[in-house]
Write a protein that holds these residues in place. Structure first.
Motif, PDB file in Angstrom:
ATOM      1  N   ASP A 178       1.077  -1.064  -0.157  1.00  5.66           N
ATOM      2  CA  ASP A 178      -0.036  -0.045  -0.095  1.00  5.66           C
ATOM      3  C   ASP A 178       0.804   1.021   0.193  1.00  5.66           C
TER       4      ASP A 178
ATOM      5  N   THR B  45       3.270  -2.035  -5.876  1.00  3.58           N
ATOM      6  CA  THR B  45       2.150  -0.823  -4.801  1.00  3.58           C
ATOM      7  C   THR B  45       1.247  -2.102  -5.004  1.00  3.58           C
TER       8      THR B  45
ATOM      9  N   THR C 269      -2.277  -0.085  -4.430  1.00  2.53           N
ATOM     10  CA  THR C 269      -2.732   1.326  -3.767  1.00  2.53           C
ATOM     11  C   THR C 269      -4.392   1.938  -4.237  1.00  2.53           C
TER      12      THR C 269
ATOM     13  N   LYS D 189      -4.825   4.514  -4.759  1.00  2.00           N
ATOM     14  CA  LYS D 189      -4.687   7.021  -5.002  1.00  2.00           C
ATOM     15  C   LYS D 189      -4.611   5.918  -6.818  1.00  2.00           C
TER      16      LYS D 189
ATOM     17  N   THR E  43      -0.065   7.902  -7.700  1.00  8.89           N
ATOM     18  CA  THR E  43       1.017   7.527  -7.243  1.00  8.89           C
ATOM     19  C   THR E  43       2.300   7.332  -7.903  1.00  8.89           C
TER      20      THR E  43
ATOM     21  N   THR F 175      -2.387   0.310  -9.424  1.00 16.83           N
ATOM     22  CA  THR F 175      -3.174   1.293  -8.856  1.00 16.83           C
ATOM     23  C   THR F 175      -4.912   1.160  -8.942  1.00 16.83           C
TER      24      THR F 175
ATOM     25  N   LYS G  10     -10.716  -1.904  -3.620  1.00 17.40           N
ATOM     26  CA  LYS G  10      -9.053  -2.839  -3.256  1.00 17.40           C
ATOM     27  C   LYS G  10      -8.840  -4.166  -3.401  1.00 17.40           C
TER      28      LYS G  10
ATOM     29  N   GLY H 265      -0.178  -3.589   4.083  1.00 20.46           N
ATOM     30  CA  GLY H 265      -1.240  -2.269   4.099  1.00 20.46           C
ATOM     31  C   GLY H 265      -1.586  -1.957   5.597  1.00 20.46           C
TER      32      GLY H 265
ATOM     33  N   ASP I 237      -7.151  -2.612   3.031  1.00 17.94           N
ATOM     34  CA  ASP I 237      -6.246  -3.354   2.131  1.00 17.94           C
ATOM     35  C   ASP I 237      -5.451  -4.653   3.189  1.00 17.94           C
TER      36      ASP I 237
END
Length: 224
Positions: free
Chosen positions: A7, A103, A105, A107, A112, A130, A142, A174, A179
């Motif tokens: 995360d 990653t 995330t 975001k 990111t 992402t 997620k 996370g 997460d």
């Protein structure tokens, strides 16, 4: 092969100042206010539209708030963030062990990459998974993001010559329940980053926990 899914906000990057300021500015634009019962730190983690909905923003105002948030975050919010101590050393140690780093995330893709590049962390990652690019490729939950990260890691493994039927050992790191539950959807254990924005009830959902990056490597080794 081993892979660690990371995360970003609250795990690698302390983005609280910029994200919260942008969020509050967005709420002001639509005449809403943050719920008093919810700690502000918990704005970080889920997709921002979820936090707007919890603040009572509905209908067309959701998009207005989202746009106002992006305007504020784009102006200077994204720069008001810093990497947590020890994250670079941890990522380097994982690379030294030939671990695939990705990653995972909520975001967006653009920020990111910008935030990680500014922190000097982007080049550690084999995969950048992402929430995507609006209108092009989007992953709204997620679990969707984790699924995309897994698919991209498998593509990396194939490119490195790993047979399709050979297993890959995944671990998610996370700080929020999103997460943990998102990783569980794909049968992946999570290490709770207890330096982040979650709380005890959220971290209790994880397979394990770590108090800082120096401990995280040892915890992950224990899971493998």
């Amino acid at each position: 092969m081993r892979a660690v899914l990371m995360d970003v906000d609250g795990t690698m990057i302390d983005s609280y100042p910029g994200v919260v300021a942008s969020y509050l500015a967005a709420l002001e634009q639509v005449g809403a206010s943050h719920p008093e019962a919810k700690p502000l730190r918990q704005v970080l983690g889920p997709p921002m539209v979820e936090s707007f909905a919890e603040a009572g923003v509905v209908g067309a105002d959701i998009e207005k708030a989202r746009q106002a948030y992006m305007d504020a975050y784009r102006a200077d919010g994204w720069t008001n963030a810093s990497a947590y101590e020890g994250v670079g050393d941890f990522l380097q140690a994982m690379k030294d062990q030939q671990v695939v780093l990705a990653t995972a995330t909520s975001k967006g893709d653009f920020f990111t990459r910008k935030v990680l590049e500014r922190a000097g962390l982007l080049d550690f990652f084999d995969v950048v998974a992402t929430a995507g690019i609006p209108g092009v490729r989007e992953f709204p939950t997620k679990a969707d993001v984790v699924g995309d990260a897994v698919a991209q890691v498998r593509a990396v493994a194939a490119a490195r010559g790993l047979d399709a039927d050979e297993p890959i050992d995944f671990v998610m790191v996370g700080d929020r329940h999103h997460d943990i539950s998102g990783a569980k959807t794909h049968g992946i254990d999570t290490v709770a980053a207890t330096w982040g924005y979650g709380d005890e009830a959220e971290w209790a959902m994880a397979r394990a926990r770590a108090k800082d990056f120096s401990e995280l490597g040892r915890v992950i080794d224990g899971l493998w």
